[in-house]
Design a protein around this motif. Structure first.
Motif, mmCIF file in Angstrom:
data_model
loop_
_atom_site.group_PDB
_atom_site.id
_atom_site.type_symbol
_atom_site.label_atom_id
_atom_site.label_comp_id
_atom_site.label_asym_id
_atom_site.label_seq_id
_atom_site.Cartn_x
_atom_site.Cartn_y
_atom_site.Cartn_z
ATOM 1 N N GLN A 1 57.844 11.807 -30.698
ATOM 2 C CA GLN A 1 57.031 10.684 -30.233
ATOM 3 C C GLN A 1 56.011 10.289 -31.285
ATOM 4 O O GLN A 1 55.446 11.142 -31.982
ATOM 5 C CB GLN A 1 56.323 11.040 -28.934
ATOM 6 C CG GLN A 1 55.711 9.847 -28.218
ATOM 7 C CD GLN A 1 55.240 10.191 -26.820
ATOM 8 O OE1 GLN A 1 54.837 11.325 -26.552
ATOM 9 N NE2 GLN A 1 55.294 9.221 -25.916
ATOM 10 N N ILE A 2 55.787 8.984 -31.423
ATOM 11 C CA ILE A 2 54.817 8.474 -32.388
ATOM 12 C C ILE A 2 53.643 7.845 -31.644
ATOM 13 O O ILE A 2 53.621 7.797 -30.403
ATOM 14 C CB ILE A 2 55.467 7.481 -33.369
ATOM 15 C CG1 ILE A 2 56.067 6.281 -32.613
ATOM 16 C CG2 ILE A 2 56.544 8.183 -34.180
ATOM 17 C CD1 ILE A 2 56.646 5.216 -33.546
ATOM 18 N N GLN B 1 56.602 5.271 -28.551
ATOM 19 C CA GLN B 1 58.048 5.355 -28.715
ATOM 20 C C GLN B 1 58.450 6.693 -29.345
ATOM 21 O O GLN B 1 57.623 7.431 -29.878
ATOM 22 C CB GLN B 1 58.562 4.192 -29.574
ATOM 23 C CG GLN B 1 58.713 2.885 -28.793
ATOM 24 C CD GLN B 1 59.727 1.949 -29.415
ATOM 25 O OE1 GLN B 1 59.656 1.629 -30.605
ATOM 26 N NE2 GLN B 1 60.676 1.476 -28.600
ATOM 27 N N TRP B 2 59.741 6.942 -29.243
ATOM 28 C CA TRP B 2 60.314 8.162 -29.815
ATOM 29 C C TRP B 2 61.371 7.779 -30.834
ATOM 30 O O TRP B 2 62.078 6.784 -30.677
ATOM 31 C CB TRP B 2 60.994 9.005 -28.718
ATOM 32 C CG TRP B 2 60.108 9.398 -27.577
ATOM 33 C CD1 TRP B 2 59.626 8.577 -26.586
ATOM 34 C CD2 TRP B 2 59.629 10.705 -27.276
ATOM 35 N NE1 TRP B 2 58.862 9.296 -25.686
ATOM 36 C CE2 TRP B 2 58.848 10.624 -26.081
ATOM 37 C CE3 TRP B 2 59.775 11.958 -27.883
ATOM 38 C CZ2 TRP B 2 58.235 11.715 -25.504
ATOM 39 C CZ3 TRP B 2 59.154 13.058 -27.303
ATOM 40 C CH2 TRP B 2 58.395 12.935 -26.130
ATOM 41 N N TYR B 3 61.504 8.582 -31.900
ATOM 42 C CA TYR B 3 62.608 8.379 -32.835
ATOM 43 C C TYR B 3 63.490 9.621 -32.847
ATOM 44 O O TYR B 3 63.032 10.749 -32.633
ATOM 45 C CB TYR B 3 62.121 8.016 -34.238
ATOM 46 C CG TYR B 3 61.432 9.117 -35.010
ATOM 47 C CD1 TYR B 3 62.162 10.063 -35.745
ATOM 48 C CD2 TYR B 3 60.033 9.200 -35.045
ATOM 49 C CE1 TYR B 3 61.529 11.060 -36.468
ATOM 50 C CE2 TYR B 3 59.393 10.195 -35.760
ATOM 51 C CZ TYR B 3 60.143 11.129 -36.476
ATOM 52 O OH TYR B 3 59.514 12.121 -37.196
ATOM 53 N N THR C 1 66.415 11.400 -24.195
ATOM 54 C CA THR C 1 67.518 12.266 -23.777
ATOM 55 C C THR C 1 67.073 13.714 -23.924
ATOM 56 O O THR C 1 66.004 14.007 -24.461
ATOM 57 C CB THR C 1 68.782 12.061 -24.649
ATOM 58 O OG1 THR C 1 68.538 12.627 -25.951
ATOM 59 C CG2 THR C 1 69.149 10.601 -24.809
ATOM 60 N N ASN C 2 67.940 14.608 -23.498
ATOM 61 C CA ASN C 2 67.665 16.046 -23.667
ATOM 62 C C ASN C 2 68.302 16.619 -24.926
ATOM 63 O O ASN C 2 68.423 17.830 -25.059
ATOM 64 C CB ASN C 2 68.146 16.833 -22.446
ATOM 65 C CG ASN C 2 69.672 16.891 -22.333
ATOM 66 O OD1 ASN C 2 70.385 16.109 -22.970
ATOM 67 N ND2 ASN C 2 70.176 17.808 -21.511
ATOM 68 N N VAL D 1 61.261 8.363 -20.958
ATOM 69 C CA VAL D 1 61.540 8.230 -19.528
ATOM 70 C C VAL D 1 60.528 9.099 -18.785
ATOM 71 O O VAL D 1 60.568 10.331 -18.876
ATOM 72 C CB VAL D 1 62.981 8.690 -19.200
ATOM 73 C CG1 VAL D 1 63.238 8.552 -17.697
ATOM 74 C CG2 VAL D 1 64.003 7.900 -20.005
ATOM 75 N N ASP D 2 59.600 8.443 -18.097
ATOM 76 C CA ASP D 2 58.568 9.164 -17.331
ATOM 77 C C ASP D 2 57.837 10.185 -18.207
ATOM 78 O O ASP D 2 57.596 11.333 -17.817
ATOM 79 C CB ASP D 2 59.194 9.875 -16.122
ATOM 80 C CG ASP D 2 59.824 8.901 -15.137
ATOM 81 O OD1 ASP D 2 59.315 7.769 -15.020
ATOM 82 O OD2 ASP D 2 60.835 9.265 -14.500
ATOM 83 N N GLY D 3 57.501 9.737 -19.435
ATOM 84 C CA GLY D 3 56.755 10.600 -20.338
ATOM 85 C C GLY D 3 57.592 11.625 -21.075
ATOM 86 O O GLY D 3 57.055 12.404 -21.875
#
Length: 544
Positions: free
Chosen positions: A159-160, A164-166, A146-147, A140-142
């Motif tokens: 981040q990959i 995307q993020w896992y 979530t936090n 979300v906006d870089g």
């Protein structure tokens, strides 16, 4: 309630004493410095003689060992550093021949980034079916989706290259499975049956409260400037209602084995949840069989606190028909000899940062062992507990292996201090851990010669002999194990005293000796009785 002495053998787990083996650090048969399955096999007679009922073996699967084996790359194999499937089969058979049951770890929340399914997900790209097996999301906006914080430090999203993020609720190397996907559910059904069919008697479920996630991905509250790791009711990644559906499915699979020679298979939950009423939901009749009582592990050395934990734990568990399961130490916590040598506020702090009185800790550890083994239900012994091992708090930084060390920015030394290999014999490292003079994967202290099994077995005053005697009495005394207790309300404020039929356990948490109540026989004491007085930090077992 059914008399524990008349329960069928299938209910062995309700009162079992289980010995935890951390395989890298238990015994090394081939001399490479790492413990292995053949090392465990060679020490099975030691465990049978100690008097335990079962072994729980921490992860033995193929793994890059970036989190001590809790980063699994193949759930149906054995780490080559530890041996082979044939070695595992032999271990199971030899343990059973000695009357020992075998539990192994199941790690269902996450796998290793070396797992073939995760490697395929990375290669497949955005929107692929392979990525649906894990929690891949756009940011979300870089920023991460979530936090959410990771247990081992930092954020829970990585981040990959494609942006995307896992999700990884623990280490970066441990991507979380997506338990909303039917393929994940079916895969773990198959894994359970694979090991049950090989003869294991059950599983310890790693982070049993974590598999289900709130798919809307809400942020967690910020506390003291950081996203909270508190397991509050409604937490989006802990204690979600969906975990119970998973456990009910597993219980049905375990119950399929009721007609086999070994009897139905069992589960014990690792779930750090308070109050005990929340934990009790995991051991209802159609879910897991038992759960570790971590509130007891975290309780201060104080009669009032200990009694409150015992009452709340037993009361909530008995309400759903489950036994209590007591634990003093494990591979994730500071050894209780060290913990009990500290003040309450410092007890669970990291290595080397607070003052510790190890002699005080040893007296309390002896008293705590007898208290634990007298309580209703089952109990767990972490390898080395029976030798009185302390936490190793001065490991050189260059050998620290726990991912907590790196993820915390070298501010938390992690859990390696309780994972130092066991001293078996001899006057200097490696203390018989393996053949030859090669040093194990974590260095052992130079002053451990008096703590070896060889030095303690047969010494009537040793910590090992205390455990051996306690386990023999527990096995032979029909009123111990599962059942109930009655508090002796006339005991002094700093003394815990309870009876179980004609058996009485008395623990003195106070600063002064206390008179023992009248008794017929003094069965066992953690410290010598002086003029009929139980010294401070001591436990006595009596009959009357």
């Amino acid at each position: 309630m059914t008399d524990p002495g008349t329960r069928p053998a299938d209910d062995w787990w309700r009162s079992a004493v289980v010995y935890q083996v951390y395989p890298r650090s238990f015994a090394d048969a081939d001399g490479d410095g790492t413990g292995d399955l053949n090392g465990i096999r060679a020490r099975l007679p030691y465990l049978a003689d100690l008097g335990v009922d079962a072994l729980w073996i921490s992860p033995w699967y193929p793994s890059p060992l970036l989190d001590g084996g809790y980063d699994v790359s193949d759930y149906r194999g054995i780490n080559p550093d530890f041996g082979t499937l044939a070695d595992a089969d032999a271990l199971i058979a030899e343990a059973h021949a000695l009357g020992l049951r075998i539990l192994i770890d199941l790690v269902p929340n996450h796998c290793s980034w070396e797992h073939p399914w995760f490697k395929a997900a990375l290669a497949a790209g955005k929107g692929s079916p392979e990525r649906d097996l894990f929690w891949f999301r756009d940011g979300v906006d870089g920023r991460p989706p979530t936090n959410w914080p990771a247990t081992f430090g930092g954020g829970a999203w990585q981040q990959i290259d494609d942006g995307q993020w896992y999700l990884h609720m623990f280490d970066i190397s441990q991507p979380d499975w997506n338990w909303d996907h039917p393929k994940v559910i079916e895969e773990f059904d198959s894994i359970l049956r694979f090991w049950f069919d090989r003869g294991i008697d059950g599983f310890r479920i790693d982070v049993a409260d974590s598999m289900a996630k709130d798919a809307t991905l809400p942020d967690v509250p910020v506390k003291d400037g950081r996203p909270t790791q508190d397991k509050y009711v409604g937490n989006p990644f802990y204690d979600q209602p969906g975990v119970h559906t998973i456990h009910q499915r597993w219980r049905a699979i375990a119950d399929e084995y009721a007609g086999t020679p070994e009897g139905p298979r069992v589960f014990v939950a690792e779930a750090w949840l308070s109050p005990p009423e929340r934990l009790a939901q995991y051991v209802r009749p159609n879910e897991l069989h038992s759960a570790f009582n971590f509130d007891a592990l975290r309780a201060s050395w104080d009669a009032k606190d200990q009694r409150e934990v015992i009452d709340r734990s037993t009361g909530s568990l008995w309400a759903v028909g489950a036994p209590a399961t007591w634990v003093l130490s494990n591979h994730d916590t500071i050894r209780h000899r060290t913990r009990y040598g500290r003040s309450l506020q410092d007890a669970l702090e990291g290595a080397g940062v607070v003052a510790t009185d190890l002699e005080l800790g040893l007296r309390r550890a002896r008293a705590a062992a007898l208290l634990e083994l007298a309580l209703p239900g089952g109990a767990y012994i972490y390898q080395g507990d029976e030798l009185g091992l302390p936490e190793v708090e001065d490991l050189p930084e260059e050998v620290l292996d726990d991912p907590v060390w790196e993820r915390s920015g070298h501010t938390n030394r992690g859990r390696d201090g309780c994972r130092v290999p066991i001293p078996w014999s001899g006057a200097e490292p490696p203390y018989g851990f393996g053949p030859g003079e090669g040093q194990p994967w974590l260095p052992q202290p130079a002053d451990w010669a008096p703590l070896t099994a060889e030095a303690q077995v047969g010494d009537p005053n040793s910590h090992h002999s205390l455990y051996t005697a306690a386990l023999r009495i527990r096995r032979d005394h029909a009123e111990l194990g599962e059942g109930r207790l009655t508090w002796d309300e006339d005991a002094p404020a700093d003394v815990l005293s309870f009876t179980r039929g004609s058996f009485r356990c008395v623990t003195n948490f106070g600063a002064a000796p206390t008179p023992l109540p009248p008794y017929d026989e003094l069965l066992l004491t953690s410290t010598a009785i002086v003029d009929g007085q139980l010294p401070p930090d001591a436990t006595a077992w009596l009959t009357f």
